[in-house]
Design an enzyme around this catalytic site. Structure first.
Site, PDB file in Angstrom:
ATOM      1  N   LEU A   1      38.192  65.265  44.767  1.00  0.00           N
ATOM      2  CA  LEU A   1      39.005  64.042  44.707  1.00  0.00           C
ATOM      3  C   LEU A   1      40.371  64.399  44.141  1.00  0.00           C
ATOM      4  O   LEU A   1      40.472  65.177  43.193  1.00  0.00           O
ATOM      5  CB  LEU A   1      38.338  63.014  43.767  1.00  0.00           C
TER       6      LEU A   1
ATOM      7  N   ASP B   1      46.055  45.888  36.627  1.00  0.00           N
ATOM      8  CA  ASP B   1      46.764  44.840  35.888  1.00  0.00           C
ATOM      9  C   ASP B   1      45.785  43.922  35.140  1.00  0.00           C
ATOM     10  O   ASP B   1      44.655  43.740  35.575  1.00  0.00           O
ATOM     11  CB  ASP B   1      47.615  44.030  36.883  1.00  0.00           C
TER      12      ASP B   1
ATOM     13  N   HIS C   1      44.457  47.878  26.799  1.00  0.00           N
ATOM     14  CA  HIS C   1      44.793  49.189  27.377  1.00  0.00           C
ATOM     15  C   HIS C   1      43.689  50.203  27.070  1.00  0.00           C
ATOM     16  O   HIS C   1      43.301  50.988  27.921  1.00  0.00           O
ATOM     17  CB  HIS C   1      46.140  49.697  26.842  1.00  0.00           C
TER      18      HIS C   1
HETATM   19  C1  IPE Z   1      52.528  46.415  37.306  1.00  0.00           C
HETATM   20  O1  IPE Z   1      52.052  45.533  36.334  1.00  0.00           O
HETATM   21  C2  IPE Z   1      52.645  47.779  36.750  1.00  0.00           C
HETATM   22  C3  IPE Z   1      51.375  48.434  36.425  1.00  0.00           C
HETATM   23  C4  IPE Z   1      50.190  47.951  36.611  1.00  0.00           C
HETATM   24  C5  IPE Z   1      51.523  49.738  35.880  1.00  0.00           C
HETATM   25  P1  IPE Z   1      53.027  44.599  35.519  1.00  0.00           P
HETATM   26  O2  IPE Z   1      52.163  43.748  34.649  1.00  0.00           O
HETATM   27  O3  IPE Z   1      54.065  45.398  34.847  1.00  0.00           O
HETATM   28  O4  IPE Z   1      53.709  43.753  36.686  1.00  0.00           O
HETATM   29  P2  IPE Z   1      54.415  42.330  36.695  1.00  0.00           P
HETATM   30  O5  IPE Z   1      55.453  42.352  35.632  1.00  0.00           O
HETATM   31  O6  IPE Z   1      53.354  41.305  36.409  1.00  0.00           O
HETATM   32  O7  IPE Z   1      54.954  42.195  38.070  1.00  0.00           O
HETATM   33  C1  IPE Z   2      48.430  46.499  33.001  1.00  0.00           C
HETATM   34  O1  IPE Z   2      48.127  45.451  32.147  1.00  0.00           O
HETATM   35  C2  IPE Z   2      48.841  47.746  32.259  1.00  0.00           C
HETATM   36  C3  IPE Z   2      50.265  48.086  32.359  1.00  0.00           C
HETATM   37  C4  IPE Z   2      51.153  47.453  33.102  1.00  0.00           C
HETATM   38  C5  IPE Z   2      50.720  49.220  31.584  1.00  0.00           C
HETATM   39  P1  IPE Z   2      49.240  44.530  31.516  1.00  0.00           P
HETATM   40  O2  IPE Z   2      49.654  45.133  30.219  1.00  0.00           O
HETATM   41  O3  IPE Z   2      50.309  44.262  32.497  1.00  0.00           O
HETATM   42  O4  IPE Z   2      48.410  43.198  31.227  1.00  0.00           O
HETATM   43  P2  IPE Z   2      48.860  41.706  31.493  1.00  0.00           P
HETATM   44  O5  IPE Z   2      49.325  41.628  32.916  1.00  0.00           O
HETATM   45  O6  IPE Z   2      49.956  41.411  30.528  1.00  0.00           O
HETATM   46  O7  IPE Z   2      47.626  40.899  31.253  1.00  0.00           O
HETATM   47 MG    MG Z   3      50.593  42.846  33.915  1.00  0.00          MG
END
Ligand code: IPE
Ligand code: IPE
Ligand code: MG
Length: 225
Positions: free
Chosen positions: A117, A6, A23
């Site tokens: 792995l 995240d 990303h």
């Molecule tokens: C959780 O992250 C999902 C992934 C890392 C794939 P999100 O950014 O979607 O989660 P919330 O919305 O903060 O809970």
């Molecule tokens: C995690 O990063 C990737 C996915 C959930 C696909 P985010 O896109 O949730 O990044 P933040 O949380 O908005 O910073």
């Molecule tokens: Mg996120």
């Protein structure tokens, strides 16, 4: 072990860039952590790449993410073969494109005999969905009597994670401290590690730090030690 990757969006925003740059940079962290896992002798690395709820993001971000999944998988294929990585993708395939599903199947098949792995990518996954599909599958396959006699262990074999050990350690980056509908059933006794580091900055050193912290945990499983 498992990671909720995240913080990509915030990483990009802090640099005045579009979320997708986060990303792209996050893919480099996937590579680094996969390498570190091989080096550290980790046998299973599960990565939460896209939740079912993530389909509710703006269409252009979803499209870019799906394209990125496809291109990154293809790009990493030879590295997986060279390093003995078995590649597995788990999740609800209903909304994944045909081409992506074909690529996934092909890669899973071709890496199936690698044994250094197992790298599992959770794509369009949610923990509640997994439990629901397991329950429906079990109900369809078993007689009412067999269903009543089902043990927790038997039930696990209906989850998409069947055959994959429950994670010993769950890492979540970016300072959020929640499960976000990831592995619900499978984390009953998992150790959690939260770090403020954003996913694109989570590289080998951070990975090792988490493993070291885990090695100091005292797991009791409800017993007295
Ligand atoms: C959780 O992250 C999902 C992934 C890392 C794939 P999100 O950014 O979607 O989660 P919330 O919305 O903060 O809970
Ligand atoms: C995690 O990063 C990737 C996915 C959930 C696909 P985010 O896109 O949730 O990044 P933040 O949380 O908005 O910073
Ligand atoms: Mg996120």
């Amino acid at each position: 072990m498992s990671i909720i990757m995240d913080g990509n969006g915030r990483w990009a925003k802090a640099r005045g860039k579009e979320r997708v740059f986060g990303h792209f940079e996050g893919v480099e962290s996937v590579r680094a952590c996969t390498e570190a896992a091989v080096e550290e002798g980790v046998k299973y690395l599960s990565l939460y790449a896209f939740s079912e709820e993530n389909w509710n993001r703006p269409a252009d971000e979803v499209t870019t993410l799906m394209k990125l999944m496809m291109s990154s998988m293809k790009k990493e294929f030879s590295t997986f073969m060279d390093n003995g990585v078995r590649f597995v993708v788990l999740g609800n395939r209903e909304r994944l494109g045909k081409e992506l599903c074909e690529t996934i199947d092909k890669m899973m098949e071709e890496t199936a005999h690698n044994d250094r792995l197992t790298l599992i990518l959770f794509l369009s996954y949610s923990g509640k969905w997994d439990i629901m599909q397991a329950m429906k599958k079990a109900a369809a396959e078993l007689s009412a009597e067999e269903f009543q006699a089902l043990s927790a262990e038997d039930f696990s074999s209906y989850l998409v994670t069947s055959g994959i050990p429950d994670p010993d350690l769950m890492i979540r980056t970016s300072g959020e401290e929640r499960i976000s509908n990831y592995l619900l059933w499978q984390t009953a006794y998992t150790e959690f590690y939260f770090t403020p580091v954003l996913w694109p900055d989570f590289r080998k050193e951070e990975f090792r730090k988490a493993l070291e912290e885990y090695s100091m945990r005292d797991r009791r499983y409800g017993k007295v030690k």
